[in-house]
Design a protein around this motif. Structure first.
Motif, PDB file in Angstrom:
ATOM      1  N   ASP A 271       2.826   2.009  -3.198  1.00  0.00           N
ATOM      2  CA  ASP A 271       2.050   1.892  -4.631  1.00  0.00           C
ATOM      3  C   ASP A 271       1.470   3.155  -4.435  1.00  0.00           C
ATOM      4  OD1 ASP A 271       1.910  -0.392  -5.351  1.00  0.00           O
ATOM      5  OD2 ASP A 271       0.745  -1.634  -5.419  1.00  0.00           O
ATOM      6  N   LYS A 272       1.409   3.981  -3.189  1.00  0.00           N
ATOM      7  CA  LYS A 272       1.912   5.815  -2.452  1.00  0.00           C
ATOM      8  C   LYS A 272       2.444   6.457  -3.368  1.00  0.00           C
ATOM      9  CE  LYS A 272      -0.423   8.944  -0.886  1.00  0.00           C
ATOM     10  NZ  LYS A 272      -2.477   9.986  -2.044  1.00  0.00           N
ATOM     11  N   ALA A 273       3.685   5.626  -3.017  1.00  0.00           N
ATOM     12  CA  ALA A 273       4.668   6.775  -2.865  1.00  0.00           C
ATOM     13  C   ALA A 273       5.515   6.499  -4.505  1.00  0.00           C
ATOM     14  CB  ALA A 273       5.852   5.353  -2.039  1.00  0.00           C
TER      15      ALA A 273
ATOM     16  N   ASP B 107       2.899   6.488  -7.066  1.00  0.00           N
ATOM     17  CA  ASP B 107       1.620   7.723  -7.512  1.00  0.00           C
ATOM     18  C   ASP B 107       2.097   9.363  -6.895  1.00  0.00           C
ATOM     19  OD1 ASP B 107      -1.030   8.691  -8.435  1.00  0.00           O
ATOM     20  OD2 ASP B 107      -1.458   9.538  -6.219  1.00  0.00           O
ATOM     21  N   VAL B 108       2.516   9.154  -5.708  1.00  0.00           N
ATOM     22  CA  VAL B 108       3.158  10.903  -5.454  1.00  0.00           C
ATOM     23  C   VAL B 108       4.558  11.186  -6.270  1.00  0.00           C
ATOM     24  CG1 VAL B 108       4.097  11.610  -3.925  1.00  0.00           C
ATOM     25  CG2 VAL B 108       2.495  10.396  -3.545  1.00  0.00           C
TER      26      VAL B 108
ATOM     27  N   GLY C  72       1.188  -1.152   0.091  1.00  0.00           N
ATOM     28  CA  GLY C  72       0.003   0.103  -0.059  1.00  0.00           C
ATOM     29  C   GLY C  72       1.569   0.931   0.379  1.00  0.00           C
ATOM     30  N   PRO C  73       1.595   1.005   0.848  1.00  0.00           N
ATOM     31  CA  PRO C  73       2.633   2.494   0.698  1.00  0.00           C
ATOM     32  C   PRO C  73       3.536   3.181   0.254  1.00  0.00           C
ATOM     33  CG  PRO C  73       2.336   0.956   3.255  1.00  0.00           C
ATOM     34  CD  PRO C  73       2.329   0.415   2.021  1.00  0.00           C
TER      35      PRO C  73
ATOM     36  N   GLN D 289       4.584  15.060   0.544  1.00  0.00           N
ATOM     37  CA  GLN D 289       4.416  13.717   0.538  1.00  0.00           C
ATOM     38  C   GLN D 289       4.979  13.782  -0.507  1.00  0.00           C
ATOM     39  OE1 GLN D 289       0.427  14.053  -1.637  1.00  0.00           O
ATOM     40  NE2 GLN D 289      -0.377  12.913  -0.656  1.00  0.00           N
TER      41      GLN D 289
END
Length: 607
Positions: free
Chosen positions: A304-306, A308-309, A301-302, A335
């Motif tokens: 994939d968020k990274a 995207d950012v 999760g983190p 972020q």
């Protein structure tokens, strides 16, 4: 028709050849570290004086063994220090190296050595020697065979010890910029390989232009040694250009012969290059390995968020560079800073820790992947070129990188889009023709222009996008013309997919054959608590089919319904070079694949 030119930044060389720089650098700064070689798993520095002395000693040995000015000598090996040594030794005496892929079959080797009139060959090991030995009766001009793993370097050095340096210098000074430097054979996706005659001037123009224009890549910060690890095949023009550019640009050069992650990643960690030049496949491997590691640690999760950012951050930075946005917002910068330590620094660490720049070529890179790496602190300059253009003809400039394109013409180059969409090139790096093949030369060289066979488009700023190859356009039975490459690349972006080939010539619709990445599949099974399956069972697994269908649906979003992939088949094996389905540069041999999988293709239309 659209056309775009970028003015030159270097002058065409009036005199001399590629070997001169080795002797000039040794005279100017003999103690500078020019290369590194791996000895007993440790990297040892090689100074410019040491390299010159080794090049000179090999050159004298070659003369002693009968190699003469304008002779052609084959080199059949993986990427290693000795290849660079032989290249510059051969250029020192006005001879022409002929690179041969180490995976070439006996028939391919026989054709290239015969066509080039090779008089001697350097091979890496016994298997290569046996490959040439099996066809030697059909090569009457071949007089010498040297083997690297049997210390042919020491043997040649001893053989030439009695020859004066002056003899080599006389040969070297007779080389002119328009002298042929090498014969590089095309990979032969559409027929028998053709020998591209590339001159000393072609290489000098290409490498000096790249080093000068991409100065941030090739120049280190104060007190930081600039260096690159070369793992591209030296039998390919891209790897050869890197070799020449590193020597000419005073970049410390190391060699890595094995492209597998298990061999490459430890050497990246030990060598710590400041930049690398690679094909998209390498960057995809690094990304997917990092993502699998995060998933195995319960941190998907983190991660994939990274991702995207990073993509949004780089996209905003690109907009600022082109004046279409103000750049990353304050919230996005916060972020991004958060994920720098948690994710991005670890991705860079996997590539040695010091990489801030990379150049990519050979095939198209997905825009999102380029944006991710840029957001993670590694700017990848994607470019485009052919063997016939001595590698890069276009590349993204450092100050304005437009991800998803192959950039602007490199300085001194013009890109022209013909009426049928074909990309034409003109510049100092364009080859002089195909060896012994005037008919093929006439087909591609037209009044100084190289007709590439690739289809493309120029945007309003002069950035080129490659959309396909003329000979690979699929025409359905309904008359719809479809370029398969964008579809295939989009499907291949899925982490479980290794290869994808679209089919549909004279068929009612487009379909696809898909192969799987074994490492990714093992991880996928493990993370889902599934048992390891036989390939036959695996391709029938409904969960896997759902995953691959997602990749196909994603690919279909970039085309019209008439161009979309309607159905697909997952294959149990991979397309391999050994089975004649890939070129040595990993390009698909479409006709060979369709023939080998004729039953599977037929089933796609009679399900």
């Amino acid at each position: 028709m659209p056309e775009f030119t970028v003015p030159p930044v270097v002058a065409e060389p009036p005199v001399g050849g590629l070997a001169d720089i080795v002797y000039d650098h040794a005279a100017e700064d003999p103690e500078r570290v020019a290369l590194a070689r791996k000895v007993d798993d440790r990297w040892q520095d090689v100074t410019s004086a040491q390299f010159r002395d080794e090049v000179m000693a090999i050159a004298k040995g070659l003369l002693a063994q009968g190699v003469r000015f304008n002779d052609r000598v084959a080199i059949m090996s993986r990427t290693r220090y000795e290849w660079t040594l032989f290249d510059f030794a051969l250029w020192s005496i006005g001879a022409q190296p002929v690179p041969i892929y180490p995976t070439s079959s006996a028939e391919q080797v026989c054709w290239m050595l015969h066509d080039a009139g090779v008089s001697a060959a350097v091979v890496e090991h016994e298997d290569h020697a046996m490959t040439i030995g099996s066809v030697v009766d059909r090569l009457p001009l071949l007089r010498q065979l040297w083997q690297l793993d049997r210390d042919c370097v020491g043997e040649l050095m001893a053989a030439g010890a009695h020859i004066e340096d002056e003899v080599v210098h006389r040969h070297r000074l007779a080389v002119t910029p328009d002298s042929p430097a090498t014969i590089i054979y095309t990979s032969g996706t559409t027929g028998r390989p053709k020998g591209c005659v590339i001159t000393h001037a072609n290489f000098i123009f290409e490498s000096d232009t790249v080093v000068t224009r991409w100065e941030p890549v090739f120049r280190a910060k104060r007190d930081d040694e600039v260096c690159t690890l070369l793992f591209l095949p030296l039998a390919h023009v891209f790897g050869r250009m890197v070799e020449v550019a590193a020597i000419r640009g005073r970049v410390k050069l190391g060699h890595q012969p094995n492209l597998s992650a298990a061999a490459l990643l430890p050497d990246l960690a030990a060598f710590k290059p400041t930049f690398i030049l690679a094909v998209p496949y390498i960057f995809e491997k690094v990304f997917h390995a990092a993502r699998r590691k995060a998933e195995a640690e319960g941190k998907l999760g983190p991660f994939d968020k990274a991702v995207d950012v990073a993509v949004r951050y780089a996209d905003a930075a690109e907009g600022r560079a082109f004046g279409t946005s103000s750049g990353p917002s304050p919230a996005l910068r916060v972020q991004h800073q958060l994920f720098e330590k948690l994710v991005y620094s670890k991705v860079r660490e996997a590539m040695g820790g010091r990489i801030r720049h990379a150049m990519s070529g050979g095939s198209a890179m997905e825009r999102r992947l380029g944006l991710f790496f840029a957001g993670a602190g590694v700017t990848i300059y994607e470019g485009y070129g052919l063997t016939e253009s001595t590698a890069a003809a276009t590349a993204n400039p450092p100050e304005q990188t437009r991800y998803g394109t192959v950039g602007l013409p490199i300085p001194g180059t013009t890109v022209h889009i013909a009426e049928d969409g074909e990309v034409w090139l003109r510049g100092g790096q364009i080859f002089s023709g195909y060896l012994n093949n005037p008919k093929a030369t006439e087909e591609v060289l037209r009044d100084g222009w190289l007709a590439t066979g690739d289809l493309g488009a120029l945007d309003e700023d002069g950035y080129l996008t490659i959309t396909g190859r003329k000979k690979e356009i699929l025409v359905t039975s309904g008359g719809k013309s479809v370029s398969p490459i964008p579809l295939e690349e989009r499907v291949r972006a899925h982490p479980l997919v290794a290869q994808c080939i679209a089919v549909g010539n004279d068929r009612p619709y487009i379909a696809a054959l898909v192969t799987l990445d074994p490492e990714a599949i093992d991880h996928w099974l493990q993370m889902r608590g599934k048992r390891k399956m036989s390939p036959a069972d695996l391709v029938r697994d409904p969960d896997l089919e759902t995953e691959i269908r997602r990749a196909v649906v994603a690919a279909n979003t970039i085309v019209s319904q008439a161009e979309s992939i309607r159905t697909f088949r997952i294959l149990a094996g991979q397309f391999s070079e050994e089975h004649g389905l890939l070129t040595p540069s990993l390009k698909l041999k479409r006709k060979a694949i369709e023939k080998a999988y004729a039953n599977e293709v037929e089933a796609l239309y009679h399900a």
